[in-house]
Write an enzyme that holds these catalytic residues in place. Sequence first.
Site, PDB file in Angstrom:
ATOM      1  N   HIS A  19       8.413   3.973 -15.933  1.00  0.00           N
ATOM      2  CA  HIS A  19       8.766   2.571 -15.636  1.00  0.00           C
ATOM      3  C   HIS A  19      10.249   2.293 -15.926  1.00  0.00           C
ATOM      4  CE1 HIS A  19       4.327   1.328 -16.552  1.00  0.00           C
ATOM      5  NE2 HIS A  19       4.501   1.438 -15.241  1.00  0.00           N
ATOM      6  N   GLU A  79      11.742  -3.723  -9.258  1.00  0.00           N
ATOM      7  CA  GLU A  79      12.104  -2.305  -9.218  1.00  0.00           C
ATOM      8  C   GLU A  79      12.723  -1.920  -7.876  1.00  0.00           C
ATOM      9  OE1 GLU A  79       8.048  -1.986 -10.790  1.00  0.00           O
ATOM     10  OE2 GLU A  79       8.680  -0.074 -11.630  1.00  0.00           O
ATOM     11  N   ARG A  90      -6.377   3.690 -17.692  1.00  0.00           N
ATOM     12  CA  ARG A  90      -5.925   4.811 -18.551  1.00  0.00           C
ATOM     13  C   ARG A  90      -6.171   4.472 -20.022  1.00  0.00           C
ATOM     14  NH1 ARG A  90      -0.034   5.164 -16.040  1.00  0.00           N
ATOM     15  NH2 ARG A  90      -0.734   4.517 -13.998  1.00  0.00           N
ATOM     16  N   ARG A 120      11.851   6.068  -4.619  1.00  0.00           N
ATOM     17  CA  ARG A 120      11.384   6.088  -6.000  1.00  0.00           C
ATOM     18  C   ARG A 120      10.792   7.472  -6.263  1.00  0.00           C
ATOM     19  NH1 ARG A 120       5.989   3.629  -8.661  1.00  0.00           N
ATOM     20  NH2 ARG A 120       6.522   4.230 -10.783  1.00  0.00           N
ATOM     21  N   ASN A 123       8.564   3.994  -1.527  1.00  0.00           N
ATOM     22  CA  ASN A 123       7.834   4.343  -2.745  1.00  0.00           C
ATOM     23  C   ASN A 123       6.500   4.978  -2.323  1.00  0.00           C
ATOM     24  OD1 ASN A 123       6.400   4.424  -5.108  1.00  0.00           O
ATOM     25  ND2 ASN A 123       6.645   2.255  -5.610  1.00  0.00           N
TER      26      ASN A 123
END
Length: 400
Positions: free
Chosen positions: A180, A386, A241, A91, A12
């Site tokens: 996600h 994940e 964010r 990923r 990742n």
Amino acid sequence: MTTQPKFILVINCGSSSLKFALIDPASKQQPLTGIAQCLNSDEANIVIKHNGEKHQDTLDAPFGHKEALANLINYLTQAQLIDVIAAIGHRVVHAGECYQLPTLIDNKVMAILEELCTLAPLHNPANIIGIEAARVAFEALPQVAVFDTAFHQTMPEKAYTYALPRNLYSEHGVRKYGFHGTSHYYVSRQAADYLNKNIDDTSVITAHLGNGCSITAIENGESRDTSMGFTPLAGVAMGTRCGDIDPGIIFHLLKNLNYSTEAVDKLLNKESGLLGISEISNDCRTLEEQALEQNNPQAKLALDVFCFSIAKAIAAMTTSLSKLDAVIFTGGIGENSSYVREEVIKQLSLLQLSLDDAANEKTIRGQAGNIASDNSPAVLVIPTDEEWVIASQTLALIKG
Ligand code: ADP
């Protein structure tokens, strides 16, 4: 350790980091995990955890993803782990509308990923650097891309279409994509098991709350709507964010407050959310301490805005569902913050949702369970995984 190649190396890549894990998809065993951080700076370092032991090293110049992978391969070679790897799973953040499924990487796929960089300039370039380095380093092994956006490709047109002139979509791909995906996919499947239902007969809302946060409506195992949008900036308030804001604010910043486009980008991505409101931290733990133990009003306001935005997004997601079997919390905050879960659920009493306080308090640190009270739809806490999704989908593809 057996020399049968049964492990998947999951990679990742971020712009300045490279996370990796060696995973046996069948047993979920992860004998080796680690991270290379501060890449492209002279502080670049790598930490490898192998069978419970931690190995730390600095990286050679020019301190990039290639050097991190070279260091990892060196370690894997010395530990005689190269031969146990069956494939590499990467990923990849953005697949646009090109891929709905994990994809075996070849030169054609690489060319498409390059094109997709215009849609995800912050994420895909780093993913590509990692893939290129891994293709050189592990030349003989199949490499598979697993996309964050893929799970959301089942959203109906009315959910992914913005009320903008049509040509922005048809000519430039401006639409909601959602992110996600592997996490929403995983916890919705785990929830079906937990509810003792077939995935084809479930209707749930998943709340992935980490540094980035997104809420998804999932009916019969398929994403029907999600809170993130064209980019991961949209939706609920996050660590740094802003989530959804009036787009008019951007014109105000540019025209009247003399911000540059780069400064606006930085403000909305890196300086807003929990950090921006609290002026203390983007870390939920720190803010809970400040709000609950020090009575800091800005920390309290940041958490109030955060929880309100999540509750509103969950309520909005019911529009896409025929029933509500469960709300699912996951991600660092969703799995650990009983405070956030309580504040969110208590604003959703119109959906008949309520918590069992004792169950909520104790379901933390990797515990899974139903924290709802008896007369409420299920509220599940499910730790996400994940990396395992990437490993198992990679294995399924190369076997298939
Ligand atoms: P990322 O999106 O980077 O993968 P994580 O899923 O690890 O992030 O989530 C990070 C967030 O989880 C941080 O805001 C952190 O404060 C929060 N978190 C972790 N543990 C706790 C806890 N015990 N209580 C509240 N928040 C927590």
